[in-house]
Design a protein around this motif. Structure first.
Motif, PDB file in Angstrom:
ATOM      1  N   LEU A 245       0.809  -1.212   0.000  1.00  0.00           N
ATOM      2  CA  LEU A 245       0.000   0.000   0.000  1.00  0.00           C
ATOM      3  C   LEU A 245       0.842   1.261   0.000  1.00  0.00           C
ATOM      4  O   LEU A 245       1.832   1.362   0.733  1.00  0.00           O
ATOM      5  N   TRP A 246       0.437   2.220  -0.837  1.00  0.00           N
ATOM      6  CA  TRP A 246       0.796   3.616  -0.624  1.00  0.00           C
ATOM      7  C   TRP A 246      -0.431   4.236   0.018  1.00  0.00           C
ATOM      8  O   TRP A 246      -1.540   4.124  -0.518  1.00  0.00           O
ATOM      9  N   VAL A 247      -0.281   4.880   1.153  1.00  0.00           N
ATOM     10  CA  VAL A 247      -1.434   5.358   1.916  1.00  0.00           C
ATOM     11  C   VAL A 247      -1.416   6.881   2.023  1.00  0.00           C
ATOM     12  O   VAL A 247      -0.460   7.470   2.538  1.00  0.00           O
ATOM     13  N   ASP A 248      -2.496   7.491   1.526  1.00  0.00           N
ATOM     14  CA  ASP A 248      -2.717   8.924   1.666  1.00  0.00           C
ATOM     15  C   ASP A 248      -3.788   9.115   2.732  1.00  0.00           C
ATOM     16  O   ASP A 248      -4.970   8.879   2.490  1.00  0.00           O
ATOM     17  N   SER A 249      -3.374   9.512   3.926  1.00  0.00           N
ATOM     18  CA  SER A 249      -4.310   9.661   5.041  1.00  0.00           C
ATOM     19  C   SER A 249      -4.327  11.082   5.588  1.00  0.00           C
ATOM     20  O   SER A 249      -4.694  11.301   6.744  1.00  0.00           O
ATOM     21  N   GLY A 250      -3.927  12.036   4.763  1.00  0.00           N
ATOM     22  CA  GLY A 250      -3.970  13.421   5.199  1.00  0.00           C
ATOM     23  C   GLY A 250      -2.955  13.751   6.276  1.00  0.00           C
ATOM     24  O   GLY A 250      -3.242  14.522   7.194  1.00  0.00           O
ATOM     25  N   VAL A 251      -1.753  13.193   6.143  1.00  0.00           N
ATOM     26  CA  VAL A 251      -0.702  13.435   7.133  1.00  0.00           C
ATOM     27  C   VAL A 251      -0.436  14.923   7.280  1.00  0.00           C
ATOM     28  O   VAL A 251      -0.196  15.626   6.296  1.00  0.00           O
ATOM     29  N   ARG A 252      -0.513  15.404   8.516  1.00  0.00           N
ATOM     30  CA  ARG A 252      -0.185  16.799   8.816  1.00  0.00           C
ATOM     31  C   ARG A 252       1.202  16.932   9.410  1.00  0.00           C
ATOM     32  O   ARG A 252       1.901  17.908   9.150  1.00  0.00           O
ATOM     33  N   ARG A 253       1.590  15.936  10.221  1.00  0.00           N
ATOM     34  CA  ARG A 253       2.854  16.007  10.959  1.00  0.00           C
ATOM     35  C   ARG A 253       3.674  14.744  10.712  1.00  0.00           C
ATOM     36  O   ARG A 253       3.144  13.687  10.356  1.00  0.00           O
ATOM     37  N   ALA A 254       4.949  14.846  10.953  1.00  0.00           N
ATOM     38  CA  ALA A 254       5.873  13.748  10.695  1.00  0.00           C
ATOM     39  C   ALA A 254       5.490  12.481  11.451  1.00  0.00           C
ATOM     40  O   ALA A 254       5.561  11.374  10.913  1.00  0.00           O
ATOM     41  N   ASP A 255       5.084  12.619  12.711  1.00  0.00           N
ATOM     42  CA  ASP A 255       4.767  11.437  13.510  1.00  0.00           C
ATOM     43  C   ASP A 255       3.571  10.679  12.950  1.00  0.00           C
ATOM     44  O   ASP A 255       3.484   9.452  13.080  1.00  0.00           O
ATOM     45  N   GLN A 256       2.631  11.381  12.294  1.00  0.00           N
ATOM     46  CA  GLN A 256       1.493  10.708  11.688  1.00  0.00           C
ATOM     47  C   GLN A 256       1.933   9.836  10.514  1.00  0.00           C
ATOM     48  O   GLN A 256       1.368   8.762  10.286  1.00  0.00           O
ATOM     49  N   ALA A 257       2.916  10.288   9.777  1.00  0.00           N
ATOM     50  CA  ALA A 257       3.444   9.476   8.679  1.00  0.00           C
ATOM     51  C   ALA A 257       4.024   8.178   9.205  1.00  0.00           C
ATOM     52  O   ALA A 257       3.834   7.104   8.623  1.00  0.00           O
ATOM     53  N   ILE A 258       4.736   8.255  10.320  1.00  0.00           N
ATOM     54  CA  ILE A 258       5.341   7.056  10.892  1.00  0.00           C
ATOM     55  C   ILE A 258       4.271   6.107  11.391  1.00  0.00           C
ATOM     56  O   ILE A 258       4.396   4.880  11.260  1.00  0.00           O
TER      57      ILE A 258
END
Length: 233
Positions: free
Chosen positions: A89-102
């Motif tokens: 998966l490539w996931v686009d979940s509306g990341v706002r901050r770096a920790d959310q990406a992790i």
């Protein structure tokens, strides 16, 4: 690691990647005023795992648009974990901050997508890259070429924003036009600097334009896949 070509496609040709819109575990499709639940002919919802079973024989990668994350900043981490067992998966979940990406990567995503429309400027891009390089940068554009970027970017030119992302280290870029056809000249200019995919209003019938523009691939919505799962009687 960049995705391999879709199964059945030429390894040297552009890669077609299906896009799955998911809200509260329910498969959705684009509508005139935003995503709507996808329904079978009898009105029943599509089972997410049946859809994945229909996709995996033909495609080796899925672009997951996590609508809960995009709309409410509440990513569906449990579904990411479950679906990633069946397909990368490539996931686009509306990341706002770096920790959310992790969080998205730890849940099982091969790559987390950081969009110009959501991530809070180049500083967060750099912070995320220091934590993980399993990331994709998405450039969202509107008709006329305006970039939907947070004010923290301090820039509005698409090439300048992509240049800032690639200067950090982001190798993969997704160009996502909203409400208009892809600007193929812009796609070509971005693709000249590295691997580039086209999302938004891209359709599989646009595939010949990918090779011409130099794009690595296109991300398409799955109307036809769902229709093939539920043919009219």
């Amino acid at each position: 690691m960049l995705p391999s070509s879709s199964r059945g496609a030429s390894p040297a040709g552009p890669n077609l990647i299906p896009c799955l819109l998911l809200r509260k575990g329910q498969v959705c499709l684009p509508g005139p005023d935003g995503p709507l639940p996808a329904r079978r002919n009898d009105g029943r919802a599509f089972d997410i795992f049946d859809v994945i079973d229909a996709l995996t024989p033909s495609y080796s990668l899925l672009y997951l648009a996590d609508l809960d994350g995009l709309e409410r900043n509440d990513p569906q981490l449990e579904y990411i974990q479950e679906l990633s067992r069946d397909i990368p998966l490539w996931v686009d979940s509306g990341v706002r901050r770096a920790d959310q990406a992790i969080d998205v990567i730890v849940a099982g995503a091969q790559r987390a997508v950081l969009s110009s429309a959501y991530v809070r400027g180049p500083r967060e891009l750099r912070r995320a890259w220091r934590l993980s390089t399993d990331l994709v940068f998405e450039l969202e554009t509107q008709e006329g070429g305006t970039v939907s970027a947070d004010a923290a970017w301090g820039m509005n030119d698409p090439m300048e924003i992509v240049g800032a992302a690639r200067a950090v280290g982001y190798d993969a870029v997704v160009v996502s036009p909203r409400g208009s056809d892809p600007d193929w000249r812009l796609v070509g200019a971005i693709a000249a600097g590295g691997p580039t995919w086209v999302d938004g209003t891209f359709e599989p019938t646009d595939a010949p334009r990918l090779a011409t523009s130099g794009a690595a691939g296109g991300i398409f919505h799955i109307h036809q896949v769902l229709a093939s799962m539920d043919p009219l009687s």
